[in-house]
Design an enzyme around this catalytic site. Sequence first.
Site, PDB file in Angstrom:
ATOM      1  N   TYR A  69       1.014  -0.826   0.246  1.00  0.00           N
ATOM      2  CA  TYR A  69       0.401   0.023  -0.065  1.00  0.00           C
ATOM      3  C   TYR A  69       0.705   0.912  -0.069  1.00  0.00           C
ATOM      4  CZ  TYR A  69       1.226   0.928   4.965  1.00  0.00           C
ATOM      5  OH  TYR A  69       1.661   0.852   6.562  1.00  0.00           O
ATOM      6  N   GLU A 112      11.875   2.522  13.984  1.00  0.00           N
ATOM      7  CA  GLU A 112      10.858   3.740  13.719  1.00  0.00           C
ATOM      8  C   GLU A 112       9.279   3.098  15.053  1.00  0.00           C
ATOM      9  OE1 GLU A 112       9.444   2.274   9.857  1.00  0.00           O
ATOM     10  OE2 GLU A 112      10.399   0.617  10.514  1.00  0.00           O
ATOM     11  N   LYS A 122       6.061  -2.235   1.881  1.00  0.00           N
ATOM     12  CA  LYS A 122       5.208  -1.613   2.274  1.00  0.00           C
ATOM     13  C   LYS A 122       3.916  -2.217   2.170  1.00  0.00           C
ATOM     14  CE  LYS A 122       2.756   3.048   3.435  1.00  0.00           C
ATOM     15  NZ  LYS A 122       2.891   3.360   5.178  1.00  0.00           N
ATOM     16  N   LEU A 174      10.623   0.858   7.573  1.00  0.00           N
ATOM     17  CA  LEU A 174      10.346   1.822   5.968  1.00  0.00           C
ATOM     18  C   LEU A 174      10.903   2.956   5.427  1.00  0.00           C
ATOM     19  CD1 LEU A 174       7.907   0.637   4.364  1.00  0.00           C
ATOM     20  CD2 LEU A 174       7.342   3.566   4.893  1.00  0.00           C
TER      21      LEU A 174
HETATM   22  N1  PMP Z   1       6.850   3.733   9.216  1.00  0.00           N
HETATM   23  C1  PMP Z   1       6.668   2.943   8.930  1.00  0.00           C
HETATM   24  C2  PMP Z   1       6.069   1.807   9.338  1.00  0.00           C
HETATM   25  C3  PMP Z   1       5.141   3.516   8.626  1.00  0.00           C
HETATM   26  O1  PMP Z   1       3.853   2.543   8.223  1.00  0.00           O
HETATM   27  C4  PMP Z   1       5.091   4.618   7.759  1.00  0.00           C
HETATM   28  C5  PMP Z   1       3.748   5.005   7.205  1.00  0.00           C
HETATM   29  N2  PMP Z   1       3.212   4.746   5.820  1.00  0.00           N
HETATM   30  C6  PMP Z   1       6.653   5.261   8.200  1.00  0.00           C
HETATM   31  C7  PMP Z   1       7.161   5.113   8.412  1.00  0.00           C
HETATM   32  C8  PMP Z   1       6.477   6.852   7.231  1.00  0.00           C
HETATM   33  O2  PMP Z   1       6.663   6.719   5.655  1.00  0.00           O
HETATM   34  P1  PMP Z   1       5.827   8.465   4.776  1.00  0.00           P
HETATM   35  O3  PMP Z   1       6.285   9.396   4.947  1.00  0.00           O
HETATM   36  O4  PMP Z   1       6.043   7.193   3.749  1.00  0.00           O
HETATM   37  O5  PMP Z   1       4.364   7.988   5.243  1.00  0.00           O
END
Ligand code: PMP
Length: 284
Positions: free
Chosen positions: A33, A182, A149, A207
Amino acid sequence: MSRVAYVNGAYVPHDEAVVSIDDRGYQFADAVYEGVTVRKGQMVDLEPHLDRLARSMRELAMAAPMDRAPMRFVFREVIRRNRISDGFLYIQISRGVARRDHAFPTTPIVPSLIVTCKRLSIDGVIARAAKGVKAFSESDIRWGRCDIKSTSLLPNILAKQAAKEKGGFEAVLVDSDGYVTEGSSTNMWMVRTDGTLVTRSTDDNILPGITRATLKKLAEEMQIKVETKAFTLEEAKAGAEMFLSSSTGCATPIVELDGHKIGDGTPGPVTKRLVEAYRAYMEA
Ligand code: PMP
């Protein structure tokens, strides 16, 4: 006005949008996603989101449901049909529908694509960033491919729920060596007392956040020293500032971690500059 979703070739009322019970996304979380912020009708960082989506599919040997150009068209159409100015666009692609069996289907199947959009107050996100949020540390019990993701998010959900029940906005995930990985749906940053910004390397089973990449670029443009390195929970607590980043959270200061004040317990100067730089970037 009722919401509209895109599901496998059709725009349908959101409440009537369905997928098969044999969809591998539903059965196995065999799906990937993306979540894209919409600010003043425009998608923020769309191309990097599409790059990451393509990468996630490639890593899972999943076929793309359509090319990029028609995909961009569908996204714009979902935003338009839902009359979204500020919002959150959600894109999910699963391997498709097949008789239940763990291994990939041996004959090619059509991947499922769903796209939805909901209203999200970006001004509300910025207002929350002015105050900062509380976070709680939780053990990172996820798998070894957090760079993908995927919709397989149970450990993230459990961590977020645990943090929420303690009164926190986000969970700070910590590995078995005491290092922050994270957040449950965000990337984590700290500012050392010497002003250096620190964030974990995306080569390190997290991620690769799109907001993280943009903030890193903005920080470098502002001559803020950035170190791409893992930091421990203890280092974060002893640091000057801390914040999270994500498409829906932009840059949001963390002013309290496990009940311990970060810095003086209010958003710090480096974080504030980045919140403002990102706000301007979204509208550029
Ligand atoms: N880490 C994880 C585990 C996430 O699910 C997300 C958000 N989707 C992020 C970091 C932040 O990613 P982004 O800045 O691309 O939204």
